[in-house]
Design an enzyme around this catalytic site. Structure first.
Site, PDB file in Angstrom:
ATOM      1  N   GLU A   1       1.227  -3.960  -5.165  1.00  0.00           N
ATOM      2  CA  GLU A   1       0.743  -2.975  -4.207  1.00  0.00           C
ATOM      3  C   GLU A   1       0.372  -3.616  -2.871  1.00  0.00           C
ATOM      4  O   GLU A   1       0.474  -2.979  -1.816  1.00  0.00           O
ATOM      5  CB  GLU A   1      -0.461  -2.221  -4.770  1.00  0.00           C
ATOM      6  CG  GLU A   1      -0.122  -1.236  -5.866  1.00  0.00           C
ATOM      7  CD  GLU A   1       0.831  -0.142  -5.416  1.00  0.00           C
ATOM      8  OE1 GLU A   1       0.796   0.221  -4.219  1.00  0.00           O
ATOM      9  OE2 GLU A   1       1.610   0.345  -6.249  1.00  0.00           O
ATOM     10  N   HIS A  48       6.290   2.200   2.439  1.00  0.00           N
ATOM     11  CA  HIS A  48       5.570   1.763   1.247  1.00  0.00           C
ATOM     12  C   HIS A  48       6.529   1.281   0.156  1.00  0.00           C
ATOM     13  O   HIS A  48       6.382   0.175  -0.380  1.00  0.00           O
ATOM     14  CB  HIS A  48       4.720   2.928   0.720  1.00  0.00           C
ATOM     15  CG  HIS A  48       3.904   2.605  -0.486  1.00  0.00           C
ATOM     16  ND1 HIS A  48       2.580   2.237  -0.416  1.00  0.00           N
ATOM     17  CD2 HIS A  48       4.221   2.597  -1.802  1.00  0.00           C
ATOM     18  CE1 HIS A  48       2.113   2.014  -1.633  1.00  0.00           C
ATOM     19  NE2 HIS A  48       3.102   2.238  -2.498  1.00  0.00           N
ATOM     20  N   GLU A  49       7.508   2.109  -0.153  1.00  0.00           N
ATOM     21  CA  GLU A  49       8.429   1.762  -1.250  1.00  0.00           C
ATOM     22  C   GLU A  49       9.336   0.591  -0.872  1.00  0.00           C
ATOM     23  O   GLU A  49       9.728  -0.193  -1.742  1.00  0.00           O
ATOM     24  CB  GLU A  49       9.261   2.982  -1.650  1.00  0.00           C
ATOM     25  CG  GLU A  49       8.448   4.202  -2.076  1.00  0.00           C
ATOM     26  CD  GLU A  49       7.422   3.927  -3.165  1.00  0.00           C
ATOM     27  OE1 GLU A  49       7.563   2.915  -3.898  1.00  0.00           O
ATOM     28  OE2 GLU A  49       6.469   4.719  -3.288  1.00  0.00           O
ATOM     29  N   HIS A  61       7.566  -2.564  -1.819  1.00  0.00           N
ATOM     30  CA  HIS A  61       7.734  -2.873  -3.243  1.00  0.00           C
ATOM     31  C   HIS A  61       9.087  -3.541  -3.496  1.00  0.00           C
ATOM     32  O   HIS A  61       9.187  -4.547  -4.206  1.00  0.00           O
ATOM     33  CB  HIS A  61       7.652  -1.589  -4.074  1.00  0.00           C
ATOM     34  CG  HIS A  61       6.265  -1.112  -4.350  1.00  0.00           C
ATOM     35  ND1 HIS A  61       5.299  -1.898  -4.939  1.00  0.00           N
ATOM     36  CD2 HIS A  61       5.674   0.097  -4.130  1.00  0.00           C
ATOM     37  CE1 HIS A  61       4.177  -1.200  -5.077  1.00  0.00           C
ATOM     38  NE2 HIS A  61       4.375   0.012  -4.580  1.00  0.00           N
TER      39      HIS A  61
END
Length: 506
Positions: free
Chosen positions: A295, A264-265, A268
């Site tokens: 997101e 997820h990170e 980003h």
């Protein structure tokens, strides 16, 4: 062609502001990852001082004069260049006008309070008692209401805060979207299979770290421009060009938590990395467009990629080696089913992709009522627990697994939560368009972990656009149609069908 001096002057001041904003990011990152506990009080004063300084520069009349001078100079540029320059200054003036509405002392107070609040939230969460944080949270809610009043709004205070993260979004419109989505999700959740964890023994943090450290570079974020650390709540941040920071947290009993936190990170940070590769970085157009778009990048890599069969066909042998496990101890089929299992859970960041949006809808409804004055901070545990029982049928045992589980309110980030679900909607639509254009991409994923086609597609259609386009135009330009939640629903239905069939073949 040399730029007019007035444009050079404006750019110089803008880049000084950006430089100090990145310095503030360094201070924030360090306070979450490296700083000793006793440094919190003084660090909050440092962060407040930098916030006040950059705000003063942004709202200074000299800067306004420089922007106006740059705007008047645009007419001297070739006609083909005027449109992009007008867009750049339009974006900057929107940001400046918003900053002008906030007094410097308010900006400093907000920055200091949120930094202090983080430590108090972390302690309250550790002790599982919201009473240790409720007084500070009430201060943050009051400050956020005050911020909404400074910004101004037409219908409700929450709209002013939502606009900080998703420009032009309205709570009433999001409520309709979320109600429709919730109604579509309920039958999917009802038929989605649940699989038990295949991990029969704890996985050491050292072994998890070995595996997690591989993931960013495999996706396309090299170790030369990023690093992975541990924090209480996973996050990513950009400290400037060529410097992206990622954190995760580890659980020996649930190693997938750290893995999907990193995926997820990394999403980003890949977006931020792509933005910093735009021509003439930094300028107002090389910033991220909205948190919903941000997101979409993290959720795409976490879910559409990270929970896919091709991804795990490639990663499975690596995981076995790093976790020091055999195929008999961790069968592939059981692992893949568990990765795509659906289970009503108490914790948002550990929620599966099917139930995740129900967590977001719950938070959106609560914080909207909180900011609009319909409920008070002291009401939060009871309301939270009631909604969890209604939406998930779960009983909350303590505040750490309930109202204290997320970091966002300690950051004063009211209006942030809806962007997660907006990101899910965008990500499914983006990924569907990519796979239509690259139908053989899954073979590259599974054969040798080659995700370059996907990353290049995102660079072309999302990352390299920055703020050049509006949100609506970006989605339409990338996919050929306006944003549509049907792609998310279709993706989830197909995923549930896939793992259900695999279960029947056992």
């Amino acid at each position: 062609m040399a730029l007019p001096q007035s444009i050079e002057n404006y750019r110089k001041q803008y880049r000084k502001i950006k430089l100090f904003q990145d310095i503030s990011s360094v201070l924030h990152w360090d306070s979450e990852v490296m700083m000793p506990e006793e440094g919190r009080e003084y660090r909050s004063s440092q962060i407040a001082a930098v916030a006040e300084l950059t705000h003063d520069w942004m709202t200074d009349q000299t800067f306004l004069a420089q922007i106006q001078g740059a705007k008047s100079s645009i007419k001297d540029l070739p006609e083909s260049d005027r449109g992009i320059w007008n867009r750049e200054l339009e974006i900057l003036m929107e940001e400046k006008e918003k900053a002008d509405k906030l007094p410097s002392e308010f900006v400093a107070e907000f920055a200091k309070l949120t930094n202090l609040a983080h430590a108090e939230w972390a302690e309250a969460k550790k002790e599982k008692k919201i009473s240790l944080f409720s007084k500070r949270l009430e201060e943050l809610v009051n400050l956020s209401k005050k911020q909404a009043d400074y910004f101004g709004y037409t219908t409700e205070p929450y709209d002013a805060l939502l606009d900080n993260y998703e420009r032009g979004a309205k709570a009433s419109q999001i409520q309709i979207l979320f109600n429709d989505l919730k109604n579509s999700l309920i039958p999917i959740v009802a038929k989605a299979p649940r699989f038990k964890s295949p991990f029969q023994k704890p996985i050491s943090i050292a072994n998890q770290t070995k595996f997690c450290n591989r993931l960013p570079s495999i996706l396309g974020l090299t170790s030369k421009e990023s690093r992975l650390d541990i924090s209480n709540h996973p996050f990513s941040t950009s400290l400037g060009k060529g410097d992206k920071r990622i954190t995760t947290r580890y659980s020996e009993s649930d190693p997938l938590s750290s893995i999907f936190g990193v995926l997820h990170e990394t999403g980003h940070s890949l977006y931020e990395s792509g933005l910093s590769k735009m021509p003439d970085w930094p300028n107002p157009l090389t910033e991220y467009l909205s948190l919903g778009i941000h997101e979409s990048q993290s959720r795409l890599w976490e879910n559409q990629v990270g929970r896919s069969l091709p991804f795990w066909e490639f990663m499975y042998p690596i995981l076995l080696k790093d976790f020091e496990m055999s195929e008999a101890e961790l069968p592939f089929k059981q692992l893949y089913q568990y990765i795509n299992s659906t289970e009503k859970s108490k914790i948002r960041v550990e929620a599966d992709q099917v139930t995740y949006n129900l967590h977001i809808i719950l938070r959106f409804e609560i914080e909207r009522d909180l900011i609009n004055g319909k409920i008070r901070v002291n009401d939060l545990p009871e309301i939270w627990n009631s909604k969890m029982k209604e939406s998930f049928g779960l009983v909350i045992d303590n505040d750490a697994e309930g109202v204290l589980q997320d970091i966002h309110w300690s950051m004063g980030a009211f209006g942030y939560f809806p962007t997660y679900t907006l990101g899910n909607i965008f990500s499914a639509q983006f990924f569907k368009k990519f796979t239509d254009e690259f139908p053989d991409s899954h073979n590259k994923f599974s054969a040798n972990g080659d995700f370059s086609d996907l990353l290049n597609w995102l660079r072309k259609h999302i990352h390299s656009k920055g703020k050049i386009l509006t949100i609506e135009n970006l989605v339409k330009d990338a996919t050929g149609e306006p944003a549509n939640a049907k792609y998310l629903i279709s993706y989830l239905e197909e995923k549930v069908k896939e793992v259900s069939i695999s279960n029947e073949l056992n």
